[in-house]
Design a protein around this motif. Structure first.
Motif, PDB file in Angstrom:
ATOM      1  N   PHE A 398       1.892   0.123   8.643  1.00 28.69           N
ATOM      2  CA  PHE A 398       2.784  -1.415   9.047  1.00 28.69           C
ATOM      3  C   PHE A 398       4.162  -1.204   7.908  1.00 28.69           C
ATOM      4  N   LEU A 399       3.858  -0.958   6.739  1.00 28.08           N
ATOM      5  CA  LEU A 399       4.966  -1.299   5.878  1.00 28.08           C
ATOM      6  C   LEU A 399       5.764  -0.166   5.821  1.00 28.08           C
ATOM      7  N   LYS A 400       5.497   0.859   6.417  1.00 29.80           N
ATOM      8  CA  LYS A 400       6.653   2.006   6.210  1.00 29.80           C
ATOM      9  C   LYS A 400       7.614   1.819   7.409  1.00 29.80           C
ATOM     10  N   ASP A 401       7.250   0.889   8.326  1.00 30.48           N
ATOM     11  CA  ASP A 401       8.286   0.649   9.371  1.00 30.48           C
ATOM     12  C   ASP A 401       8.671  -0.616   9.508  1.00 30.48           C
ATOM     13  N   TYR A 402       8.102  -1.552   8.292  1.00 33.96           N
ATOM     14  CA  TYR A 402       8.645  -2.975   8.320  1.00 33.96           C
ATOM     15  C   TYR A 402      10.088  -3.100   7.710  1.00 33.96           C
ATOM     16  N   THR A 403      10.818  -3.797   8.449  1.00 34.50           N
ATOM     17  CA  THR A 403      12.557  -3.635   8.001  1.00 34.50           C
ATOM     18  C   THR A 403      12.351  -4.037   6.291  1.00 34.50           C
ATOM     19  N   TYR A 404      11.526  -5.079   5.687  1.00 34.18           N
ATOM     20  CA  TYR A 404      11.827  -5.209   4.537  1.00 34.18           C
ATOM     21  C   TYR A 404      10.961  -4.589   3.313  1.00 34.18           C
ATOM     22  N   GLU A 406      10.315  -0.734   4.221  1.00 36.32           N
ATOM     23  CA  GLU A 406      10.427   0.765   4.745  1.00 36.32           C
ATOM     24  C   GLU A 406      10.688   1.716   3.873  1.00 36.32           C
ATOM     25  N   LYS A 407      11.942   1.275   2.887  1.00 40.19           N
ATOM     26  CA  LYS A 407      12.060   2.228   1.558  1.00 40.19           C
ATOM     27  C   LYS A 407      10.953   2.444   0.535  1.00 40.19           C
ATOM     28  N   ALA A 408      10.408   1.168   0.189  1.00 38.06           N
ATOM     29  CA  ALA A 408       9.630   1.202  -0.857  1.00 38.06           C
ATOM     30  C   ALA A 408       8.307   1.596  -0.735  1.00 38.06           C
ATOM     31  N   ALA A 409       7.690   1.501   0.948  1.00 37.96           N
ATOM     32  CA  ALA A 409       6.210   1.764   1.061  1.00 37.96           C
ATOM     33  C   ALA A 409       5.882   3.118   0.826  1.00 37.96           C
ATOM     34  N   ASP A 410       6.651   4.091   0.845  1.00 34.36           N
ATOM     35  CA  ASP A 410       6.386   5.647   0.634  1.00 34.36           C
ATOM     36  C   ASP A 410       6.082   5.946  -0.705  1.00 34.36           C
ATOM     37  N   TYR A 411       6.483   5.103  -1.685  1.00 33.45           N
ATOM     38  CA  TYR A 411       6.010   5.162  -3.370  1.00 33.45           C
ATOM     39  C   TYR A 411       4.698   5.106  -3.308  1.00 33.45           C
ATOM     40  N   PHE A 412       3.912   4.358  -2.566  1.00 27.93           N
ATOM     41  CA  PHE A 412       2.710   3.807  -2.428  1.00 27.93           C
ATOM     42  C   PHE A 412       1.899   4.353  -1.452  1.00 27.93           C
ATOM     43  N   LYS A 413       2.026   5.357  -0.889  1.00 28.57           N
ATOM     44  CA  LYS A 413       1.404   5.831   0.457  1.00 28.57           C
ATOM     45  C   LYS A 413      -0.353   5.985   0.071  1.00 28.57           C
ATOM     46  N   ASP A 414      -0.400   6.554  -1.049  1.00 26.72           N
ATOM     47  CA  ASP A 414      -1.790   6.908  -1.745  1.00 26.72           C
ATOM     48  C   ASP A 414      -2.550   5.799  -2.086  1.00 26.72           C
ATOM     49  N   ILE A 415      -1.948   4.667  -2.173  1.00 31.21           N
ATOM     50  CA  ILE A 415      -2.848   3.439  -2.391  1.00 31.21           C
ATOM     51  C   ILE A 415      -2.764   2.502  -1.328  1.00 31.21           C
ATOM     52  N   LEU A 416      -1.906   2.509  -0.348  1.00 30.28           N
ATOM     53  CA  LEU A 416      -1.481   1.534   0.828  1.00 30.28           C
ATOM     54  C   LEU A 416      -2.576   1.987   2.046  1.00 30.28           C
ATOM     55  N   ASN A 417      -2.979   3.431   2.199  1.00 29.32           N
ATOM     56  CA  ASN A 417      -3.604   3.880   3.181  1.00 29.32           C
ATOM     57  C   ASN A 417      -4.888   3.611   3.479  1.00 29.32           C
ATOM     58  N   PHE A 418      -4.897   2.407   3.970  1.00 29.77           N
ATOM     59  CA  PHE A 418      -6.499   1.916   4.132  1.00 29.77           C
ATOM     60  C   PHE A 418      -6.190   0.931   5.136  1.00 29.77           C
ATOM     61  N   ARG A 419      -7.305   0.530   5.872  1.00 28.92           N
ATOM     62  CA  ARG A 419      -7.610  -0.466   6.904  1.00 28.92           C
ATOM     63  C   ARG A 419      -7.468  -1.728   6.317  1.00 28.92           C
ATOM     64  N   ILE A 420      -6.686  -2.870   6.752  1.00 29.00           N
ATOM     65  CA  ILE A 420      -6.656  -4.105   6.328  1.00 29.00           C
ATOM     66  C   ILE A 420      -8.000  -5.016   6.715  1.00 29.00           C
ATOM     67  N   ASP A 421      -8.427  -5.507   5.978  1.00 28.31           N
ATOM     68  CA  ASP A 421      -9.526  -6.651   6.181  1.00 28.31           C
ATOM     69  C   ASP A 421      -9.033  -7.886   6.490  1.00 28.31           C
ATOM     70  N   TYR A 422      -8.962  -8.235   7.871  1.00 32.75           N
ATOM     71  CA  TYR A 422      -8.377  -9.451   8.345  1.00 32.75           C
ATOM     72  C   TYR A 422      -9.006 -10.591   7.717  1.00 32.75           C
ATOM     73  N   GLY A 423     -10.464 -10.627   7.379  1.00 32.94           N
ATOM     74  CA  GLY A 423     -11.150 -11.739   6.737  1.00 32.94           C
ATOM     75  C   GLY A 423     -11.330 -11.580   5.313  1.00 32.94           C
ATOM     76  N   MET A 424     -10.194 -11.206   4.498  1.00 40.03           N
ATOM     77  CA  MET A 424     -10.290 -11.172   3.116  1.00 40.03           C
ATOM     78  C   MET A 424     -10.134 -12.545   2.516  1.00 40.03           C
TER      79      MET A 424
END
Length: 509
Positions: A398-404, A406-424
């Protein structure tokens, strides 16, 4: 219609800057003046004679054109000299003049804008009530229509400029015949010369001594022409007002952060410890690098708002950038003040020193206009709402394609690459919001860098942001949530666990 002389923006700003320097540092002791409540009347008068509030007023009413880059620059110049002064300007502009410009009756606008430009009037906003702060939509102030007037009654508190404002924008909910309050919010412009607002208490606010705050009893009659006219609903209008205001926080923050950085660098370069300049210590450089980063990020936010948020833009749906900007930049303001105080040491721990004063002056920015904890949760909620419409529940996708982001997300691919828990849990939503909002900030910083802003400052800032975001996400991934076990009546006194001695040991000899 009276037209204020419209010099070029640069000379307007320079004149204003010179006047502030004269009033705050040449004619007065800045520290002593800031440690007194209020402001000497001649100081306020001379500030307003520079017409800083003209930057919020459209050209057709004699203002400077309500250009976003001008308003933010004026706020920045103000906050470099005095954070409470900048807040005073921000209250007048973002919470009164801009809503008036966008939603006010034409004849009412003409008169009030003239009163500001010629009469040097001021205006504020009343939303918050003693029992309804964050839950503003439950406010108990109500209004009834009778003929061509509205009767508005209720109790408001913590409105900046209490007792000073010539005009108030007052929020209320409509009462029906049974006294029940409706859901929507009405905004009413009140001229204080008509009476009806009683200041029941002036608060001893912890900081921001320049600004009077208090509790106001409201019992007013307002002509129908003085009700703001929403495009759709009053709540949407309120969101537009609040989001626009939050998007403009970098105006106040950038000047303040530059001042914190300047003060810190000056102190560290002129102070010797252990035979060498304080500036040479590695830990000091770490603090200074963070101060520099926060100033850079705030500058990037100012650039973003100036480029994307003209007065006529409806910001009611700009919740994610608005909430990200406000929460991150105000966290940075408080951290910057703490850094400066730590670097300056004992002599900074005084109300009449810029470091100590800045700690208490910047603190409420994390609370008013949306408490940061709540804004961080709302940022995550905004992202989850968008993600639910996507096929993937992967946060990085989501974040790599989101306007706000998209440029920053690539710096964190290793730690953002997870399924979100909608009930967190809520605390996890707050943590994730802290991380996402800083990615939004990082994205803005990269945008400014691409425009040619100081590349060294940008790259240093990106390094500081990466470390901060990774630390937050590390906490987010740690799942051992602590609970509350404390009971004030329970067993919690350490003294009980010392070994008991039946006899007092006699001294030797």
């Amino acid at each position: 219609m009276h037209h204020v002389n419209n010099p070029s923006f640069v000379s307007f700003l320079e004149t204003y800057k010179r006047k502030l320097t004269e009033l705050f540092t040449e004619r007065n002791n800045e520290g002593l003046m800031s440690a007194q409540r209020g402001l000497p009347p001649y100081v306020l008068r001379q500030i307003l004679e520079c017409n800083p509030l003209a930057t919020f007023i459209p050209e057709e009413y004699g203002g400077r054109g309500a250009k976003t880059h001008e308003t933010l620059s004026m706020l920045e110049v103000s906050s470099y000299q005095s954070l409470p002064l900048s807040l005073m300007m921000g209250i007048n502009g973002a919470l009164f003049l801009q809503p008036l410009a966008n939603y006010g009756n034409e004849d009412v606008k003409k008169k009030i804008f003239r009163d500001f430009l010629v009469g040097k009037n001021m205006g504020g906003l009343m939303i918050t009530e003693p029992n309804f702060g964050s839950e503003a939509l439950k406010m108990q102030t109500g209004f009834l229509r009778s003929g061509k007037h509205y009767s508005v009654s209720g109790l408001k508190h913590w409105a900046g400029l209490t007792g000073w404002a010539d005009y108030w924008l007052i929020t209320a909910r409509e009462r029906d015949g049974l006294g029940n309050l409706g859901k929507d919010i009405g905004f009413f412009i009140h001229d204080t010369s008509n009476g009806g607002i009683e200041v029941e208490e002036v608060f001893q606010n912890l900081g921001l001594y320049m600004l009077p705050y208090g509790r106001n009893r409201v019992e007013i009659q307002v002509p129908e022409s003085h009700r703001l006219q929403p495009k759709t609903t009053g709540i949407t209008m309120m969101l537009d007002l609040l989001h626009r205001s939050r998007l403009q926080f970098p105006g106040m923050a950038t000047g303040f952060l530059r001042r914190m950085l300047d003060e810190a660098v000056h102190h560290c370069k002129t102070r010797n410890v252990g035979g060498t300049s304080l500036f040479n210590y590695d830990q000091v450089k770490e603090r200074l690098a963070q101060l520099q980063s926060w100033f850079t990020v705030s500058s990037a936010m100012s650039y973003f708002t100036s480029s994307n948020v003209p007065l006529e833009k409806d910001t009611s749906r700009s919740d994610l950038p608005a909430n990200s900007i406000k929460s991150v930049v105000t966290d940075y303001m408080q951290s910057a003040a703490q850094h400066l105080l730590q670097l300056v040491g004992a002599k900074g721990y005084k109300l009449d020193h810029i470091a100590g004063r800045s700690v208490v002056d910047s603190r409420p920015f994390q609370i008013f206009e949306g408490s940061n904890d709540i804004l961080y949760q709302q940022i995550t909620e905004s992202v989850l709402k968008m993600m639910r419409k996507m096929p993937s529940a992967n946060l990085y996708d989501f974040l790599k394609d989101y306007t706000y982001t998209e440029k920053a997300a690539d710096y964190f691919k290793d730690i953002l690459n997870f399924r979100i828990d909608y009930g967190m849990a809520q605390r996890k939503m707050v943590e994730l919001g802290q991380a996402i909002s800083r990615m939004v900030s990082m994205n803005m910083t990269m945008d400014l860098g691409e425009k040619g802003f100081n590349q060294e400052m940008v790259s240093n800032s990106l390094a500081v942001l990466q470390k901060e975001i990774r630390m937050i996400l590390s906490g987010y991934s740690f799942n051992n949530n602590a609970g509350i076990a404390y009971d004030p009546e329970g067993e919690n006194n350490w003294l009980n666990y010392l070994p008991l001695r039946s006899e007092v040991r006699q001294g030797a000899g």
